[in-house]
Design an enzyme around this catalytic site. Structure first.
Site, PDB file in Angstrom:
ATOM      1  N   THR A 133     132.234 -41.658  17.541  1.00 34.88           N
ATOM      2  CA  THR A 133     131.443 -42.625  17.058  1.00 34.88           C
ATOM      3  C   THR A 133     131.446 -42.927  15.493  1.00 34.88           C
ATOM      4  O   THR A 133     131.562 -43.788  14.851  1.00 34.88           O
ATOM      5  CB  THR A 133     130.157 -42.866  17.544  1.00 34.88           C
ATOM      6  OG1 THR A 133     130.183 -42.945  18.681  1.00 34.88           O
ATOM      7  CG2 THR A 133     129.376 -44.408  17.051  1.00 34.88           C
ATOM      8  N   ASP A 161     136.613 -48.535  21.506  1.00 35.26           N
ATOM      9  CA  ASP A 161     135.891 -47.451  22.042  1.00 35.26           C
ATOM     10  C   ASP A 161     136.040 -47.077  23.423  1.00 35.26           C
ATOM     11  O   ASP A 161     136.264 -48.090  24.115  1.00 35.26           O
ATOM     12  CB  ASP A 161     134.536 -47.239  21.568  1.00 35.26           C
ATOM     13  CG  ASP A 161     133.598 -46.023  21.577  1.00 35.26           C
ATOM     14  OD1 ASP A 161     134.798 -45.080  21.611  1.00 35.26           O
ATOM     15  OD2 ASP A 161     132.720 -46.031  21.275  1.00 35.26           O
ATOM     16  N   GLN A 201     137.057 -38.010  30.515  1.00 33.00           N
ATOM     17  CA  GLN A 201     135.752 -38.692  30.721  1.00 33.00           C
ATOM     18  C   GLN A 201     135.955 -40.023  31.294  1.00 33.00           C
ATOM     19  O   GLN A 201     134.989 -40.764  31.389  1.00 33.00           O
ATOM     20  CB  GLN A 201     134.955 -38.964  29.454  1.00 33.00           C
ATOM     21  CG  GLN A 201     134.596 -37.640  28.801  1.00 33.00           C
ATOM     22  CD  GLN A 201     133.382 -37.846  27.519  1.00 33.00           C
ATOM     23  OE1 GLN A 201     132.371 -38.329  27.852  1.00 33.00           O
ATOM     24  NE2 GLN A 201     134.030 -37.464  26.622  1.00 33.00           N
ATOM     25  N   ARG A 205     126.672 -33.737  28.847  1.00 30.70           N
ATOM     26  CA  ARG A 205     125.288 -34.218  28.359  1.00 30.70           C
ATOM     27  C   ARG A 205     124.225 -33.016  27.666  1.00 30.70           C
ATOM     28  O   ARG A 205     123.474 -33.816  26.868  1.00 30.70           O
ATOM     29  CB  ARG A 205     124.826 -34.979  29.451  1.00 30.70           C
ATOM     30  CG  ARG A 205     125.541 -35.951  30.105  1.00 30.70           C
ATOM     31  CD  ARG A 205     126.370 -36.821  29.399  1.00 30.70           C
ATOM     32  NE  ARG A 205     127.766 -36.432  28.869  1.00 30.70           N
ATOM     33  CZ  ARG A 205     128.359 -36.864  27.888  1.00 30.70           C
ATOM     34  NH1 ARG A 205     127.946 -37.892  26.992  1.00 30.70           N
ATOM     35  NH2 ARG A 205     129.694 -36.446  27.752  1.00 30.70           N
TER      36      ARG A 205
END
Length: 743
Positions: A34, A221, A252, A600
């Protein structure tokens, strides 16, 4: 060079400075993707002089879009002129301005939810007189086929030619009727938002030319999550300037079930000639031990671009494994661990309990309730899916699109106005016979074969809706809501003084508050703007916005991070799911899911499973997950030994020793690298019960007053069984339970 260009690593900086042509950045979990995307946008505006309105930035969740806008607002001026949104929101924006160029639609189209979609298909199945005992099968399959076809741009006529589907003509007919019903209602479902936008861009040269020339730089993204139609839209939009910058991670890619095509990212160089590739492998999120596990798991996949996460962070805590006897013990272990860590200063929001299937969440809800641990389950019942909220939303939708059949049928008798099922059936049949919307059928109600009383009620409803349309036309958004609630006597449904009605009234108040908040931040917003915002919202947008433990499926938390993560249900056929055993592609996606779950975690990671589990109506023994087997060398897992007794299991709950090898059954392994939760602990010579005795009363903050019927253990390990009237018997660890003795 601006300050925001500092603190970038070499790979990030190279990707940002490469501003021309097609660029793909493989961004590993926690590698700062990001930051790279937003910094590149800021660099284009501040250093290259690109106008903000010529930049498009697409992501896949509202939360990610909001975060992107927030970051950009601190780096550049004119963010409000950029298009920064989800791809569905982008498509809605394009369609609101241009859909009238497609015959049969107008700009006030409704967006049908999954529930609306289900209701339309149910009525079609009923109208086709299909065998009633197969209705559920037809509904489930039809929903899947319709979505799959739209994601691949396959028409009902093309679908009807398939030879590998039983009852293909039936499903093709349902598909065709479904499209007709939506067009008649001036409505689009979520798949249509993409499909209709694609056809508009590909078939209308003027529309394509406008947007392709407008967007000089396009950024996408989570590119691994794109489906065929999304890929085609991206190709069209960058066809003029040929500047496409995409960020993603094939490791992912976990959404194939909703049409995502991993080949879009793996074959990027083939689809876009001259594409340049960058890899971000430095992780800023997790410890070395956590990344070691993640790299080990994902290395088992063949269909991927080779990369390996690394970090300058410390080694970190040992990964802990819990092998429980049952799912309740598994959840109790998690509850105890969370209580221990919260006592040391952690917040509830620091924790996430992740699972492959939400069917195993019940035990966690039960145990967390016992110990007063605040939690929220994601993937459950969303606010905007509550009946009273959907009813009010239907009234609002009708005000801008009276052709919306689903909304009309939803509130035609809400609150009750005496319009019965027979009247509604007659109305639907008449409307379908003459090709009308349901509301047009109501306008023609004098033509319906109904008695005068039924006609009078339809006239009254028509008068109510038309008067609302006129009265609300020029009113501010919040006044529209208040007018609808008042004129429809909506709150009259909840006059009885019950807890359920109180909750419903509070939900309506919360809805009003949400509209006021939206209006405050969007001064010129219309009713259509607000309906767009809630239709495209997701319950997962709320994750990590409050102080509660997140209980969520792994799919729900991609893109998020937590200081402490519990990955639960690591049993074969639960995670990975059973169908993956016979399909290599499915197994690779399951392994990617495990990779996502592991990554995570920032500082602490727990892996848990149960030797037996109650699922789908019966209790069955389980075997250890393939993933735990693959990770065994990293976790120091030892060979199985006989299982402990139930008493030993209870005593082991609060055993805080950290390095005794644990026995296990033939259905799993346990860890010598962690404390032994199944190792029998010597009983203390002095039994310490702190005044708790059989027959004594205790008060629990949630369950009320109950009677102690049994004690187990002693001191910090004391467990009491308490009978609570109307609740049942609960086993509680005194050390953690929110209880007090009553003299």
């Amino acid at each position: 060079m601006r300050e925001y260009m500092n603190n970038l690593n070499d790979e990030q900086r190279q990707a940002i400075l490469d501003t021309k042509g097609y660029v793909l950045v493989f961004a590993g979990a926690g590698s700062g993707k990001t930051r790279v995307l937003t910094t590149r946008v800021a660099y284009l505006v501040n250093e290259k002089g690109v106008y903000p309105e010529n930049i498009l930035a697409i992501t896949f969740t509202n939360k990610a879009a909001d975060e992107m806008r927030e970051r950009l607002s601190s780096m550049v001026l004119g963010v409000e002129r950029m298009w920064v949104s989800t791809i569905h929101s982008m498509c809605v924006r394009i369609l609101r301005s241009n859909i009238e160029r497609i015959e049969g639609y107008n700009s006030n189209f409704s967006i049908y939810s999954e529930i609306d979609k289900t209701n339309v298909i149910k009525r079609i199945i009923t109208a086709m007189n299909l065998p009633t005992d197969k209705n559920e099968k037809y509904l489930k399959n039809a929903k899947y086929f319709i979505s799959d076809c739209k994601n691949k741009d396959i028409s009902p006529e093309q679908f009807a030619l398939r030879t590998d589907v039983r009852d293909i003509s039936t499903y093709a007919q349902i598909f065709s009727r479904y499209n007709e019903q939506l067009k008649k209602a001036n409505a689009l479902d979520f798949d249509d938002l993409l499909l209709v936008t694609y056809h508009l861009l590909s078939e209308d040269a003027d529309v394509l030319n406008y947007y392709a020339t407008k967007f000089e730089y396009i950024h996408i993204d989570e590119f691994q999550d794109t489906n065929t139609i999304q890929m085609d839209i991206a190709s069209l939009l960058c066809s003029y300037h040929k500047n496409l910058f995409v960020v993603g991670d094939d490791d992912q890619s976990i959404y194939s079930w909703r049409g995502a095509e991993i080949k879009n990212i793996l074959e990027f160089e083939k689809n876009f000639n001259g594409a340049k590739i960058y890899k971000l492998e430095q992780n800023y999120r997790s410890t070395k031990k956590i990344l070691d596990l993640a790299n080990t798991i994902i290395a088992g996949n063949n269909n991927r671009k080779r990369k390996k996460l690394w970090t300058e962070n410390g080694e970190g805590d040992k990964i802990e494994v819990k092998i429980a006897e049952t799912e309740n013990e598994e959840a109790a272990f998690t509850a105890f661990k969370i209580k221990q860590l919260m006592a040391q200063g952690a917040k509830a929001s620091d924790f996430a309990v992740l699972m492959r299937i939400n069917a195993i969440s019940r035990a966690y809800e039960q145990e967390f309730t016992k110990y007063a641990i605040p939690f929220k389950v994601f993937g459950g019942f969303k606010f905007f899916e509550r009946k009273e909220i959907k009813d009010l939303t239907a009234y609002l939708r009708i005000l801008i699109n009276p052709l919306d059949n689903e909304s009309v049928l939803r509130i035609i008798n809400t609150p009750r106005r005496g319009i019965g099922d027979k009247t509604i059936e007659t109305l639907i049949n008449y409307s379908e016979q003459y090709g009308l919307s349901v509301f047009d059928g109501i306008v023609d109600c004098d033509m319906l074969p109904l008695n005068s009383g039924a006609r009078a009620k339809l006239h009254s409803f028509k008068k109510l809706i038309t008067s609302l349309m006129i009265e609300c036309e020029n009113k501010p958004l919040i006044e529209v809501f208040s007018t609808v609630v008042e004129k429809t006597a909506f709150m009259s449904q909840f006059e009885d003084d019950t807890e359920e009605n109180y909750g419903k009234k509070m939900n309506v108040n919360e809805y009003q508050s949400a509209i006021e908040e939206f209006a405050k931040h969007n001064e010129d917003a219309t009713l259509a703007d607000y309906l767009n915002s809630i239709t495209l919202s997701s319950d997962t947008d709320e994750i990590d916005e409050g102080n509660f433990v997140s209980i969520a499926t792994i799919h729900s938390v991609k893109g998020l991070e937590f200081p402490c993560v519990f990955i639960s249900g690591l049993d074969e056929s639960v995670f990975p799911v059973s169908r993956a055993q016979s399909d290599d592609n499915d197994m690779e996606e399951e392994r990617r899911l495990m990779y996502v779950a592991i990554t995570r975690a920032q500082r602490k990671l727990f892996l848990t499973r149960a030797r037996s589990r109650f699922l789908y109506g019966s209790r069955m023994p389980t075997s250890q997950s393939t993933f735990l087997n693959e990770l065994a060398p990293k976790l120091g897992l030892v060979r199985p030994r006989p299982a402990p007794t139930e008493r030993r299991v209870w005593n082991s709950y609060l055993d805080e020793s950290n390095d005794t090898p644990a026995p296990s059954s033939s259905m799993g392994y346990s860890s010598s690298a962690i404390r032994s939760f199944n190792q029998p602990k010597p009983q203390p010579k002095t039994v310490v019960t702190g005044g708790y005795k059989s027959g004594k009363k205790v008060e629990h903050t949630k369950f009320g007053v109950g009677t102690i019927i049994m004690l187990k253990g002693s001191g910090d390990n004391l467990i009491i069984d308490v009978a609570f009237p109307g609740v049942g018997i609960k086993s509680l660890a005194v050390r953690f339970a929110p209880i007090k003795l009553i003299d």
